[in-house]
Design a protein around this motif. Structure first.
Motif, mmCIF file in Angstrom:
data_model
loop_
_atom_site.group_PDB
_atom_site.id
_atom_site.type_symbol
_atom_site.label_atom_id
_atom_site.label_comp_id
_atom_site.label_asym_id
_atom_site.label_seq_id
_atom_site.Cartn_x
_atom_site.Cartn_y
_atom_site.Cartn_z
ATOM 1 N N GLY A 142 0.817 -1.193 0.056
ATOM 2 C CA GLY A 142 0.112 -0.040 0.060
ATOM 3 C C GLY A 142 0.869 1.043 -0.108
ATOM 4 N N PRO A 143 0.179 2.296 0.405
ATOM 5 C CA PRO A 143 -1.029 2.589 0.511
ATOM 6 C C PRO A 143 -1.999 2.425 -1.041
ATOM 7 N N ASP A 144 -3.121 2.005 -0.841
ATOM 8 C CA ASP A 144 -4.132 2.078 -2.024
ATOM 9 C C ASP A 144 -5.506 2.786 -1.600
ATOM 10 N N THR B 155 -6.904 0.448 1.282
ATOM 11 C CA THR B 155 -6.178 0.891 2.446
ATOM 12 C C THR B 155 -7.167 1.580 3.460
ATOM 13 N N PHE C 221 2.216 -1.356 8.326
ATOM 14 C CA PHE C 221 1.975 -1.240 7.089
ATOM 15 C C PHE C 221 3.308 -0.907 6.634
ATOM 16 N N VAL D 234 5.125 0.195 3.078
ATOM 17 C CA VAL D 234 4.406 0.966 2.185
ATOM 18 C C VAL D 234 5.570 0.960 1.097
ATOM 19 N N HIS E 213 3.495 4.744 -4.191
ATOM 20 C CA HIS E 213 2.271 4.905 -3.410
ATOM 21 C C HIS E 213 2.184 5.821 -2.645
ATOM 22 N N LEU F 104 -2.905 9.102 3.017
ATOM 23 C CA LEU F 104 -3.390 7.478 3.440
ATOM 24 C C LEU F 104 -2.168 7.100 4.496
ATOM 25 N N VAL F 105 -0.992 7.445 4.270
ATOM 26 C CA VAL F 105 0.124 7.188 5.210
ATOM 27 C C VAL F 105 0.032 8.214 6.413
ATOM 28 N N GLU G 58 -2.660 6.483 8.482
ATOM 29 C CA GLU G 58 -1.998 5.478 9.206
ATOM 30 C C GLU G 58 -1.412 5.841 10.472
ATOM 31 N N ASP H 70 -2.666 -4.575 1.610
ATOM 32 C CA ASP H 70 -3.707 -3.443 1.478
ATOM 33 C C ASP H 70 -3.489 -2.858 0.141
#
Length: 702
Positions: A84-86, A90, A106, A108, A112, A119-120, A123, A235
């Protein structure tokens, strides 16, 4: 003419093209695609792998030389998610983890992270641990050393740019469990340890990338009773619907058995491995994220740019061809010109250091079939024998006026003041008018609405590649565009080489203005705004000398481009005015902006994309578009040459013109735009030997 352009404009041009090519490289090379999650590598010999690693725990630390393998505490599970992240999977994983109040780790992929830094951030904000999984999912066991360094450095940078933190946790792509480590994997572990990383493997692989359903994922991920585990899930990297469907059920199952969930670091008894990133790393990471996001967006942006440029080009070609056909029908319906029926005319010839050409210019005017012509030569402070050369033409119809050097607009106004008649033709001193050209120009004034007439300028010195390219340009671009503007009745330029004016129209505009360096464009637009029509006579020919070196051509076209910018800005309010002014503002000015300013801006980038695509074989679209463009230009060139009764023997130069000459003219336009944006451009310098050189509308790409 003295250029006061700042040196910075070259850096701007070079920087923009360099960034464009860099993003192309990132798109087609670095970002070509991430390896499929779950792809396995054939296992090789493992005789060099220490037994403490192959038979140890999932976290391997070789940073101090001796391998230390850390196992998971009993009854503890560390959920880990790779690739990920997707943006699809995600967020769903994060929602499930939040609902179950379970932390995870995660790993990563840097690419991405650059695409979805938010998204990170989500997280880390939720308390999850983040580790690296390389930048492009490269196999570190087979990658060369330089690529390993680049992959990890780029991943670390984008993570710092996204969340302001750094980490020592690394999960190599295609890795599995400790007992699957072979000699190649071990070498990769040692290399990454030298860079400061802990290698995180797994003890339970859910194989969610190949599972048949959610139950299959749960069954494979459950560790033996009571044992701790680092569980591998994904993910990103593909369809993770089975992972999402299995995750909640898996957590509930293990919680019911008394397991607790934690991060990888906590699971093996290590302190948190994330630390604040240095400020320089954060800045560099942020810049890298922006560059990579631009690279990701480039294919779509290039496609839109290519489509827009193709649409504009097709519209221009169709518009010019249609206008030329309509203009030809209008010209055929005209009554033959009878010089005796046309009004008497004065010809004003501004000259500065034109000793070599002025006599030929004046003799051609006298031999043009008008016995009543009045020729006024204005010697604008020449330092050679220009005045004497003009007086050497012994004819009572010729008068020579001398004045201190004050520039071309002042010379033209002086000539108009000395002119004897109300119809005034203006001719450059290095230009020779064809027989009958003056009569054809003045015939247009039979229409009392006409304030000025533009003639048909042709290249006299057609020897050498550069003049021949300009010959094609004068016929294809200038000639066809002036036919179009003639249909509008609002031409934007009366060329200095051959143009005629009604004295009352000039008086209404206050004479020739020195507000811009394109006085022939400025006065034409001013006449339109005053309600006068500015028309074109394609049968009134003038032969002028054009630049023969790239330097001379660049300087000339830079003045034209910058002068056009000045004139368009000065007369921008014509857009909301009625009558002829409205036709100028709503027809001519948009044409100039779209086809002579906007379209040239795209050409160098499209040429670069076409050449890049051709060299790397990444996409045939730019190349095919460029070929179609050349073929269309070839057809238009043949049509234009036929319209002007010119030979077709130079048509073979059109493809070369598209690759070299057109690109140079486009760069000149960019040069002028950058200079205008930076607040500096060319200005009149009175003592320059070519201060009287004409400035006309910048040519559109031919």
């Amino acid at each position: 003419m003295r250029a006061v352009t700042p040196r910075g404009h070259w850096w701007v041009l070079a920087g923009v093209l360099a960034v464009f090519l860099l993003t192309l490289f990132l798109t087609t090379s670095v970002l070509r695609g991430v390896g499929a999650a779950g792809t396995t590598q054939s296992r090789g010999p493992d005789d060099r792998v220490p037994g403490s690693v192959s038979g140890g725990g999932p976290v391997v630390d070789v940073r101090n030389g001796a391998p230390v393998s850390s196992g998971v505490l009993p009854g503890t599970v560390a959920l880990t998610f790779d690739d990920g992240p997707d943006p699809t999977w995600t967020p769903q994983v994060l929602r499930l983890l939040a609902a179950k109040q379970v932390p995870a780790t995660f790993f990563v992929i840097g690419e991405h992270v650059a695409e979805h830094p938010e998204l990170v951030r989500a997280e880390t904000a939720a308390g999850h641990e983040v580790g690296l999984h390389t930048f492009t999912h490269a196999d570190l066991s087979t990658a060369p050393v330089w690529q390993v360094h680049v992959e990890l450095a780029a991943s670390r940078a984008v993570l710092a740019g996204a969340v302001g933190r750094s980490t020592t946790l690394l999960r190599p792509p295609y890795s599995s469990m400790p007992d699957a480590v072979d000699n190649r994997d071990w070498r990769a572990v040692q290399r990454t340890a030298a860079l400061g990383y802990l290698t995180v493997l797994s003890t339970q692989d859910s194989l969610d990338w190949e599972a048949t359903d959610a139950d299959d994922v749960v069954r494979r991920a459950v560790p033996p009773e009571g044992q701790g585990a680092v569980v591998l899930m994904h993910d990103g990297g593909g369809d993770r619907s089975r992972t999402v469907a299995a995750l909640g059920r898996y957590i509930d199952t293990l919680k019911a058995r008394g397991y607790r969930f934690t991060t990888v670091s906590q699971a093996v008894g290590l302190p948190p491995q994330a630390t604040p990133a240095p400020r320089l790393d954060r800045w560099y990471g942020t810049a890298l994220i922006l560059a990579l996001q631009a690279a990701v967006a480039l294919p779509a942006a290039t496609a839109w740019l290519l489509g827009g440029a193709a649409l504009l080009t097709a519209a221009r070609l169709l518009l010019l061809a249609t206008a030329a056909a309509a203009h030809r029908r209008r010209t055929a319906a005209r009554a033959p010109v009878r010089p005796a029926a046309t009004p008497p005319v004065s010809v004003v010839v501004p000259a500065h250091n034109e000793e070599a050409t002025i006599a030929a210019c004046v003799r051609a005017l006298l031999a043009g079939g008008r016995p009543d012509v009045d020729v006024v030569v204005v010697d604008d402070g020449s330092t050679d024998g220009t005045a004497a050369a003009a007086r050497s033409v012994d004819d009572p119809r010729v008068r020579v006026v001398t004045q201190p050097n004050r520039g071309k607009p002042a010379a033209l106004n002086s000539g108009v003041a000395h002119a004897a008649h109300d119809v005034i033709v203006m001719v450059d001193a290095d230009t020779v008018l064809a027989p009958g050209a003056v009569a054809r120009l003045t015939a247009a004034f039979a229409d009392p609405r006409v304030g000025a007439v533009a003639g048909n300028t042709k290249v006299a010195n057609r020897t050498g590649l550069l003049p021949l390219w300009q010959h094609l340009e004068y016929v294809m671009s200038f000639g066809l565009e002036r036919r179009l503007f003639d249909l509008f009745g609002a031409g934007p330029t009366v060329p200095g080489a051959i143009g005629a004016f009604r004295r009352s129209a000039l008086d209404a505009c206050g004479g020739i203005s020195a507000d811009t360096i394109a006085e022939d464009t400025d006065i034409a637009m001013a006449l339109c705004r005053a309600g006068w029509r500015v028309v074109h006579r394609s049968d009134a020919h003038a032969y002028t000398h054009v630049p023969t070196t790239v330097r001379e051509l660049w300087h000339q076209r830079y003045r034209w481009a910058y002068g056009t910018l000045q004139s368009v800005w000065k007369h921008r309010h014509a857009v909301g005015e009625p009558g002829v002014a409205g036709r100028l503002g709503r027809r001519t000015l948009p044409y100039l902006v779209l086809f002579q300013l906007a379209l040239p801006l795209t050409a160098p980038f499209l040429d670069a994309a076409a050449l890049y695509g051709l060299a790397l074989g990444t996409s045939p679209a730019p190349v095919s578009t460029w070929v179609a463009f050349c073929l269309a230009q070839l057809a238009l060139a043949a049509y234009a040459l036929r319209q002007d009764r010119e030979s077709l023997r130079h048509l073979w130069l059109v493809p070369l013109q598209q690759t070299l000459y057109r690109t140079a003219l486009c760069l000149v336009t960019i040069h002028a735009l950058v200079s205008a944006a930076l607040g500096a451009g060319p200005q009149w310098q009175r003592n320059h030997p070519r201060a009287q050189t004409e400035a006309r509308a910048v040519p559109a790409p031919v």
